[in-house]
Design an enzyme around this catalytic site. Structure first.
Site, PDB file in Angstrom:
ATOM      1  N   SER A   1      11.731 -38.256 -79.457  1.00  0.00           N
ATOM      2  CA  SER A   1      10.577 -38.054 -80.336  1.00  0.00           C
ATOM      3  C   SER A   1      10.504 -36.613 -80.810  1.00  0.00           C
ATOM      4  O   SER A   1      11.017 -35.697 -80.177  1.00  0.00           O
ATOM      5  CB  SER A   1       9.283 -38.392 -79.608  1.00  0.00           C
ATOM      6  OG  SER A   1       9.382 -39.658 -79.021  1.00  0.00           O
TER       7      SER A   1
HETATM    8  N1  SAH Z   1      10.160 -40.722 -75.036  1.00  0.00           N
HETATM    9  C1  SAH Z   1      11.483 -40.795 -75.567  1.00  0.00           C
HETATM   10  C2  SAH Z   1      11.487 -41.400 -76.944  1.00  0.00           C
HETATM   11  C3  SAH Z   1      12.371 -42.584 -77.003  1.00  0.00           C
HETATM   12  S1  SAH Z   1      12.293 -43.563 -78.412  1.00  0.00           S
HETATM   13  C4  SAH Z   1      12.124 -39.414 -75.587  1.00  0.00           C
HETATM   14  O1  SAH Z   1      11.426 -38.440 -75.413  1.00  0.00           O
HETATM   15  O2  SAH Z   1      13.351 -39.334 -75.759  1.00  0.00           O
HETATM   16  C5  SAH Z   1      11.647 -45.053 -77.797  1.00  0.00           C
HETATM   17  C6  SAH Z   1      12.381 -45.725 -76.700  1.00  0.00           C
HETATM   18  O3  SAH Z   1      11.665 -46.919 -76.417  1.00  0.00           O
HETATM   19  C7  SAH Z   1      13.800 -46.153 -77.025  1.00  0.00           C
HETATM   20  O4  SAH Z   1      14.680 -45.579 -76.116  1.00  0.00           O
HETATM   21  C8  SAH Z   1      13.768 -47.672 -76.900  1.00  0.00           C
HETATM   22  O5  SAH Z   1      14.954 -48.211 -76.348  1.00  0.00           O
HETATM   23  C9  SAH Z   1      12.585 -47.869 -75.948  1.00  0.00           C
HETATM   24  N2  SAH Z   1      11.984 -49.189 -75.959  1.00  0.00           N
HETATM   25  C10 SAH Z   1      11.746 -50.004 -77.006  1.00  0.00           C
HETATM   26  N3  SAH Z   1      11.184 -51.144 -76.564  1.00  0.00           N
HETATM   27  C11 SAH Z   1      11.041 -51.039 -75.215  1.00  0.00           C
HETATM   28  C12 SAH Z   1      10.528 -51.874 -74.193  1.00  0.00           C
HETATM   29  N4  SAH Z   1      10.028 -53.065 -74.453  1.00  0.00           N
HETATM   30  N5  SAH Z   1      10.564 -51.427 -72.942  1.00  0.00           N
HETATM   31  C13 SAH Z   1      11.070 -50.209 -72.624  1.00  0.00           C
HETATM   32  N6  SAH Z   1      11.578 -49.391 -73.545  1.00  0.00           N
HETATM   33  C14 SAH Z   1      11.552 -49.788 -74.828  1.00  0.00           C
END
Ligand code: SAH
Length: 656
Positions: free
Chosen positions: A52
């Protein structure tokens, strides 16, 4: 980063600012992207996911209202970065990730870096993590169609849940739920955001492999239809300078406004073809002026030159601020010289003019207003110096003014600049009598100052408001010009595809953004003709960063799912690398191109390393433009040097 991108945009919590400052974001990125770690943008982390944007992490963390020591659940661990930030405030962070690969990497990284109060689970996070519930706060880093029931159940009474929600998987409302009691939740919308989709049992359905295969087959059929449609309608040309423009002019018909775009701000072929079309519009259809995506005072210098005005040239150089190559280049100069020659044989009133629509010239515009008042009304000039004096300390760096005014460290100059404009407008009769043309220029500069002042203040609220303000300013300026030159006056606009192509046919509209092309169409209807450009590969003049040096960069061949790839395929199929592609009223083109696809936009910045995220957007091309001009391969513009020389050399108005 913390001071510029986070504190300046209103995140106040000392706990959050401290946590953001202590977590090394570069450690959570693939090594080739580490140099971008402290820019305020999301970046790819593999598996089609992103880390993010720092500001959003800070904003969401602040929205959780933590005071320290809580138990927090995060859904979407991704790189583990946000979990690390949370762990600096919370007592324990439980984070869930659905992609095994990412979960494994994040878990290893977090323990290597010593974040041992973060616990990671590889699972579908829409079901929460029941074992450790209830949680004082829950944060979801992916956008779902609604708030998952399991997460609401696992929230402690009094706890806060922050989650992006929306029925369009590409754009969401950031919602904060506060649990009042067993079944009472208060809901607040706190921002417009854009997250990757939350996939899972209580989120979006995952695409099944069969569904994907069917879609791929449909795409292949679509590809053949598209190539056939392009073959049917394309008008290939050999050389730009010798291309037959009659069919284009015929399609333009008696449109009053022709907006000509560019897919980059630094491609010679776009400039040269735009020049040819513009010359024909001026000589054959009586177009009255060219209006560019450049600042009013700079363009005014060119205008003085091409219309043989005898005003004293000011002691500054046109288009000398970043990005200089966009207008200070050989291609533009060719056109300027041609226009001066063309105008030389015309009566003064019949000469074609050259104007600027953009608003980045706060400093020069103030100076122009003061110079004008010094000549026509010295007393008013004195008052103006006092009022504009409010902005004087910030003239070299207006963005800093915006930040200082927004955070209350400096007072806003809104009233002062508004009363300047009002003052000049009230004296219209008196001033305009002397020289209507100069009065008009002074009003435009004063109007620009008011809009620019506002622009710099709101730019920290995010891109939508400032984008819309800028495009509205450009449109208002265009309208003012049309009114000035009379009811039957016609104009050519030169700006990037993203300003010219109707925004309502692109993903900009999902973000609530509009642009000059869309505003023109909604006011002038069929009287508007929008032309876009595209290229597959070659070189481009651009910078890697804002205010960075211009470089000649390689343009990557376009990606698989893009319009560009289709136009390239059609070009190869025909053996014709350059062609005009009429779109308006061509049913088979409309049909073959009706599904949204990715389209590339390169501005003054080009970042090939993050090309997909930084430069491609969704669009429906035949609704965006009335006509498209394709080049398989293109070259960078040739910039003019930017050093100042004494005197007024023959390269005026560029002042080389
Ligand atoms: N907080 C993270 C941002 C990741 S983007 C950072 O700082 O890097 C969002 C993430 O949510 C992705 O890795 C995606 O795979 C995950 N995601 C999407 N649906 C999900 C679910 N149902 N359960 C767990 N993770 C999920």
């Amino acid at each position: 980063m913390v001071e510029h991108h986070i504190a300046a945009r209103g995140v106040r919590s000392p706990l959050v600012l401290e946590a953001m400052a202590t977590v090394p974001r570069e450690e959570f990125l693939p090594s080739h992207l580490r140099e971008y770690a402290y820019e305020d943008t999301p970046l790819p982390i593999g598996e089609a996911q992103t880390i993010s944007q720092p500001y959003i992490v800070a904003f969401m963390t602040e929205a959780l209202g933590l005071s320290g020591g809580e138990k927090v659940l995060e859904i979407g661990a991704g790189s583990g970065y946000a979990a690390a930030v949370l762990s600096r405030i919370a007592g324990d962070v439980y984070t869930v990730e659905r992609i095994g690969e990412l979960a494994a990497k994040a878990s290893e990284r977090l323990s290597d870096l010593g974040y041992d109060n973060v616990h990671l689970l590889h699972a579908d996070g829409t079901r929460g993590w029941l074992e450790h519930a209830p949680y004082d706060a829950i944060i979801v880093a992916a956008g779902g169609p609604e708030v998952p029931r399991s997460l609401k159940q696992q929230l402690a009474i009094g706890g806060r849940l922050v989650i992006p929600v929306g029925t369009d998987p590409r754009v969401q409302e950031l919602v904060r739920l506060t649990r009042g009691s067993e079944d009472e939740f208060k809901s607040e919308d706190i921002a417009d955001v854009r997250f990757v989709p939350l996939l899972g049992e209580e989120g979006w359905a995952e695409t099944k492999p069969q569904k994907r295969a069917a879609k791929a087959a449909r795409d292949r059929v679509g590809e053949r239809d598209l190539i056939d449609a392009v073959r049917e309608h394309a008008e290939p040309f050999g050389s730009i300078e010798l291309a037959d423009l009659e069919p284009v002019l015929k399609r333009i018909g008696d449109a009053r406004l022709v907006l000509i775009g560019e897919a980059t701000h630094g491609t010679a072929e776009f400039y040269r073809m735009r020049e040819q079309i513009t010359r024909a519009l001026i000589t054959e259809k009586g177009f009255k002026f060219v209006a560019i995506e450049g600042d009013w005072p700079d363009a005014a210098r060119i205008d003085n030159y091409v219309r043989h005005f005898e005003y004293q040239p000011a002691g500054w150089t046109a288009f000398a601020r970043f990005p200089t190559w966009m207008w200070r280049n050989h291609e533009v100069r060719e056109f300027v010289e041609w226009l001066r020659g063309e105008n030389a044989d015309r009566e003064p009133g019949k000469r074609a003019a050259f104007h600027g629509l953009d608003l980045y010239s706060l400093h020069n515009s103030i100076r122009e207003v003061l110079d004008y008042l010094d000549d026509v009304d010295p007393h008013a000039a004195q008052v103006a110096r006092e009022r504009y004096g409010c902005l004087t300390p910030w003239q070299a760096d207006p963005a800093t003014y915006g930040r200082a005014a927004l955070t209350g460290r400096y007072r806003s100059c809104e009233k002062e600049v508004a009363s300047m404009l009002a003052g000049i407008l009230t004296k219209r009769r008196e001033y305009a009598l002397r020289d209507g043309e100069r009065y008009f220029g002074a009003v435009q500069n004063a109007r620009l100052v008011t809009n620019a002042e506002r622009y710099y203040r709101i730019m920290y609220y995010g891109s939508r408001a400032s984008w819309n303000l800028r495009d509205s300013h450009m449109f208002e300026t265009l309208r003012a010009l049309l009114a000035f030159y009379g009811l039957d006056s016609k104009a050519v606009v030169w700006a990037h595809n993203s300003h010219v192509g109707d925004a309502s046919a692109t993903e900009m509209s999902i973000r609530g953004e509009y642009n000059v092309g869309q505003l023109c169409r909604s006011e002038f209807k069929q009287q508007v003709y929008l032309i876009g450009f595209g290229t597959d590969r070659g070189t481009v003049a651009a910078a890697s960063d804002w205010d960075g040096p211009m470089q000649t960069m390689e343009v990557r061949p376009s990606i698989e799912k893009s319009y560009e790839r289709r136009f390239r395929a059609a070009a190869q199929d025909m053996g014709e690398p350059k062609y005009f592609l009429p779109l308006r009223g061509k049913a088979s083109m409309q049909e073959a191109l009706q599904h949204p696809r990715l389209e590339r936009a390169i501005g003054v910045i080009y970042r090939p390393e993050t090309e997909l995220a930084s430069h491609y957007f969704q669009a429906v091309l035949p609704r965006q433009f009335d006509e498209y001009i394709w080049f398989d391969e293109t070259c960078a513009v040739s910039p003019l040097p930017t050093v100042d020389l004494a005197g007024m050399p023959d390269t005026y108005p560029f002042g080389l």
